[in-house]
Enzyme design. Structure first.
Site, PDB file in Angstrom:
ATOM      1  N   ARG A 151       0.838  -1.218   0.000  1.00 43.88           N
ATOM      2  CA  ARG A 151       0.000   0.000   0.000  1.00 43.88           C
ATOM      3  C   ARG A 151       0.868   1.262   0.000  1.00 43.88           C
ATOM      4  NH1 ARG A 151      -3.808  -3.172  -1.841  1.00 43.88           N
ATOM      5  NH2 ARG A 151      -4.337  -4.808  -0.375  1.00 43.88           N
ATOM      6  N   ASN A 164       2.821  -7.539   7.689  1.00 43.27           N
ATOM      7  CA  ASN A 164       2.903  -8.850   7.030  1.00 43.27           C
ATOM      8  C   ASN A 164       4.401  -9.136   6.928  1.00 43.27           C
ATOM      9  OD1 ASN A 164       0.130  -9.186   6.655  1.00 43.27           O
ATOM     10  ND2 ASN A 164       0.162  -8.012   4.755  1.00 43.27           N
ATOM     11  N   LYS A 199       1.005  -8.622  13.858  1.00 44.33           N
ATOM     12  CA  LYS A 199      -0.248  -8.971  13.189  1.00 44.33           C
ATOM     13  C   LYS A 199      -0.354 -10.491  13.280  1.00 44.33           C
ATOM     14  CE  LYS A 199      -2.441  -8.798   8.583  1.00 44.33           C
ATOM     15  NZ  LYS A 199      -2.414  -8.167   7.248  1.00 44.33           N
ATOM     16  N   GLU A 205      -5.785 -12.256   8.360  1.00 44.50           N
ATOM     17  CA  GLU A 205      -5.505 -12.290   6.922  1.00 44.50           C
ATOM     18  C   GLU A 205      -4.402 -13.290   6.565  1.00 44.50           C
ATOM     19  OE1 GLU A 205      -4.885  -8.154   5.737  1.00 44.50           O
ATOM     20  OE2 GLU A 205      -7.033  -7.956   5.421  1.00 44.50           O
ATOM     21  N   LYS A 231      -7.419  -0.187  14.527  1.00 49.05           N
ATOM     22  CA  LYS A 231      -7.685   0.734  13.409  1.00 49.05           C
ATOM     23  C   LYS A 231      -8.832   1.671  13.778  1.00 49.05           C
ATOM     24  CE  LYS A 231      -5.924  -2.061   9.599  1.00 49.05           C
ATOM     25  NZ  LYS A 231      -6.109  -2.612   8.257  1.00 49.05           N
ATOM     26  N   ASP A 233     -11.886  -1.248   7.708  1.00 48.20           N
ATOM     27  CA  ASP A 233     -10.514  -1.126   7.193  1.00 48.20           C
ATOM     28  C   ASP A 233     -10.253   0.214   6.523  1.00 48.20           C
ATOM     29  OD1 ASP A 233      -7.958  -1.728   6.527  1.00 48.20           O
ATOM     30  OD2 ASP A 233      -8.442  -3.116   4.901  1.00 48.20           O
ATOM     31  N   GLU A 268      -4.585   4.279   0.976  1.00 49.14           N
ATOM     32  CA  GLU A 268      -4.947   3.010   0.326  1.00 49.14           C
ATOM     33  C   GLU A 268      -6.329   3.065  -0.304  1.00 49.14           C
ATOM     34  OE1 GLU A 268      -4.788  -0.366   2.933  1.00 49.14           O
ATOM     35  OE2 GLU A 268      -5.739  -1.693   1.481  1.00 49.14           O
TER      36      GLU A 268
END
Ligand code: GCV
Length: 672
Positions: A124, A165, A242, A246, A314, A319, A347
């Site tokens: 992103r 990630n 994280k 996902e 968040k 999101d 994003e």
């Protein structure tokens, strides 16, 4: 005689006009918001600077005494903040004799999160490859220093260098040594270094058979790793995680909870004063409402997290959408430290192509009343730390677009003081970023340039909401997250727009009321009932909380369908107006910046038209209704937009043609 007199007068007038015509000062955006002020060293040299241990560490006091300007601070970091505050005040004309300003930051942790990968791509990221240049043999010292100055100038004091990630290799010896080099530079600017870790690192790096947080071997592995990191970076900040999100592994894979996982890492870094930031961005495809899941998973764990663990949430429950209500977790957790996660990188708001000032969006969130401890408990008071997903990269202007820089600036200022208004911050940023043309009075600069740019900034986020997803619609994106795909209903449901808009021939919107997913009851009263009731639900969140018939009548007297169409059209009109304003500002802006912005605004308008044509055209296919008479007809028929997305380059940036129109020919969505 008479004729020559007139000629002389005319020539004189022309000369006067030429002399008083403003001449833009050359600039290209590479100085960001440090363009207008005196250099830091000059400001520092011009004051009596003292460290006063009686002041809180990050506090400063600027004052005049004995005919001299003083800056006192609790530490070197505080002094740096004070000098930058003085520099800013000078630019804003607020540093006159008698100045007396004392400040300290609201939150102790004010971090940027970089989603930078070790191959130099940035998840992103829309400003080129990773600013840390992981693949280069040397660290890019000059850029890191510039970054350090910019962060310090707005009071940011931490950076998570790599993507949530995460690649496990970030924790191998080679990368720890490299991170130490970056940390050595950042330290000079009062910035602590943190890393995102991958849950399965012990397995990937050392061949352990498990990642179970209660397994003694796993616990020891993390303790040893922490010792290794702190040997190289004694003031290392800690880990961002994280997990079970996902596709990322986590403690739940071993039958353990988020608290078990976070506390295990917390124990590893505690001896060194480190912290763990554990993300609450979790959702699984099987749950009926993605917006409910963070509360479902984290509320039962309230009070179970260790003292050095902070849950990073968040701003909204889904999101980073252009508009969401605040995450209900902020109003639910009472015995857990919470950290805000905003997204500075755009994003979902047009990448680095669209002008979208996010100060207004963050202000809206921070000032929302959660009613957690009774009325008057805004989100800003429920959190004790704040993070922003960075929008930086290798581009010479660091953010890909001069107006994207405003968001980094605004994030830093709000992290320092969440009570600041988005309007004040916009004003500061304009003055510090754009140099006043030669031959222009302050007054003329204010009225002819600053005021119109301020108006554009303040209206910009709402314009994006309007042309992307108005009236509470959300997540209508295609896979690129750039451009519309309301037709997409294939694959994992909570990754498709159809899951969110729920449009059918009868109506549109996600029913989160008590007769739907009951998301409303994750909010404290009176919000829960207010959101639940159609009559009191804020209309800019209507379709977030309610599924309504197309002919449901809003307070404007218009139907839901007409209102949706009107907002899409209004968004485009707003961008057209921004373009018109910008055209008139050409005499006051350096050509490089003027051209860049003019081009980006044209892209934004064309993209906005694409959003409107795709969404309105698609919904029209479903409801068969005509457009209201006072909105303009669609330009591109839905048949040539449906099941297509924009062409993108290697780094994921959308490609536009020579007329700045998006090239929408990449087929992604198979017909159902
Ligand atoms: C880093 C969204 C983004 C992902 C991001 C994720 C997250 O889903 O599209 O790119 O991953 O949020 O915040 O973890």
């Amino acid at each position: 005689m008479r004729k020559s007199f007139f000629l002389t007068v005319l020539a004189g007038a022309a000369l006067l006009a030429a002399c008083s015509r403003p001449v833009p000062v050359a600039q290209d955006g590479t100085d960001l918001w440090l363009a207008a002020g005196r250099p830091y060293a000059d400001v520092l040299a011009s004051v009596e600077a003292t460290i006063d241990p009686a002041l809180p560490a990050e506090a400063f006091h600027i004052y005049d005494a004995d005919g001299q300007r003083h800056v006192a601070a609790g530490s070197e970091a505080g002094l740096r903040y004070g000098i930058y505050a003085l520099q800013r005040a000078e630019v804003l004309g607020q540093a006159g004799p008698g100045m007396d300003v004392q400040e300290q930051p609201r939150y102790e942790l004010r971090l940027l999160n970089h989603w930078d990968n070790l191959d130099d791509t940035v998840e992103r990221g829309y400003a080129g490859e990773s600013m840390w240049e992981w693949t280069s043999p040397t660290v890019p010292e000059a850029r890191i220093r510039q970054y350090g100055e910019l962060c310090a100038s707005v009071g940011l004091n931490g950076a998570v260098l790599n993507n949530v990630n995460s690649n496990p290799l970030i924790l191998d010896a080679e990368h720890i040594a490299r991170v130490a080099k970056i940390a050595d530079i950042l330290r000079e600017y009062g910035i602590k270094t943190y890393l995102s870790i991958k849950w399965t690192s012990p397995i990937a790096l050392s061949g352990l058979k498990s990642g179970d947080p209660l397994n003694p071997q796993v616990r020891q592995w993390w303790k040893d790793k922490a010792a290794e990191i702190y040997k190289a970076i004694p003031d290392f900040g800690g880990f961002l995680v994280k997990a079970n999100s996902e596709g990322q592994a986590g403690p739940q894979d071993y039958g353990r909870t988020h608290a078990d996982g976070a506390n295990m890492l917390g124990e590893a870094v505690a001896p060194y004063g480190g912290i763990v930031m554990w993300r609450a961005f979790v959702y699984s495809p099987t749950s009926p409402d993605r917006a409910n899941q963070a509360v479902e998973e984290f509320l039962p764990l309230d009070g179970q997290f260790a003292d050095n663990v902070i849950v990073q949430i968040k701003n909204g429950p889904v999101d980073f959408q252009p508009r969401e209500p605040f995450s209900p977790l902020f109003g639910q957790l009472k015995n857990t430290q919470m950290m805000m996660e905003f997204q500075v990188t755009q994003e979902y708001l047009g990448f680095s192509n669209h002008l979208a000032y996010l100060g207004t969006m963050w202000e809206e969130c921070l000032q929302s009343d959660t009613y957690r401890d009774g009325p008057g408990t805004p989100v800003s008071k429920t959190i004790s730390a704040i993070a922003g997903v960075a929008n930086t990269g290798q581009d010479p202007n660091l953010c890909g677009y001069v107006f994207a820089q405003a968001n980094w600036y605004a994030f830093g200022r709000l992290a320092w003081n969440p009570e600041l208004s988005a309007a004040q911050i916009a004003d500061e940023w304009i003055h510090q970023t754009f140099l006043k043309p030669d031959g222009m009075t302050d007054k003329a600069f204010e009225s002819k340039f600053v005021a119109p740019v301020h108006d554009i900034l303040m209206a910009s986020r709402e314009a994006v909401v309007n042309y992307e997803m108005p009236v509470g619609l959300h997540h209508l994106f295609g896979g690129t997250h750039y451009g519309p795909a309301p037709w997409d209903r294939l694959g994992r449901p909570d990754w498709t727009p159809a899951y969110y808009h729920q449009a059918d021939s009868a109506g549109i919107g996600f029913d989160r009321t008590r007769s739907g997913s009951d998301n409303v009851d994750q909010y404290n009263e009176p919000l829960a009932s207010q959101f639940n009731d159609l009559a009191t639900c804020p209309e800019n969140l209507l379709l977030w909380f309610h599924h309504v018939p197309w002919d449901y009548v809003l307070s404007t007297g218009r139907t839901a369908w007409d209102e949706i169409c009107l907002h899409y059209d209004a968004g485009i009109r707003q961008v057209e107006a921004f373009r018109q304003t910008w055209a008139g500002l050409k005499p006051y802006v350096a050509p490089a910046l003027w051209e860049e912005t003019a081009r980006k605004l044209e892209i934004q308008q064309h993209d906005g038209e694409w959003w409107r044509d795709a969404n309105v055209g698609y919904f029209q296919r479903i409801n068969g209704l005509p457009l209201p008479s006072d909105v303009r007809p669609l330009e591109t028929p839905i048949d040539s937009l449906i099941f297509r997305q924009v062409r993108s380059d290697r780094l994921g940036m959308p490609i536009h043609d020579e007329n700045n129109r998006p090239i929408i020919d990449a087929p992604r969505f198979r017909r159902p």
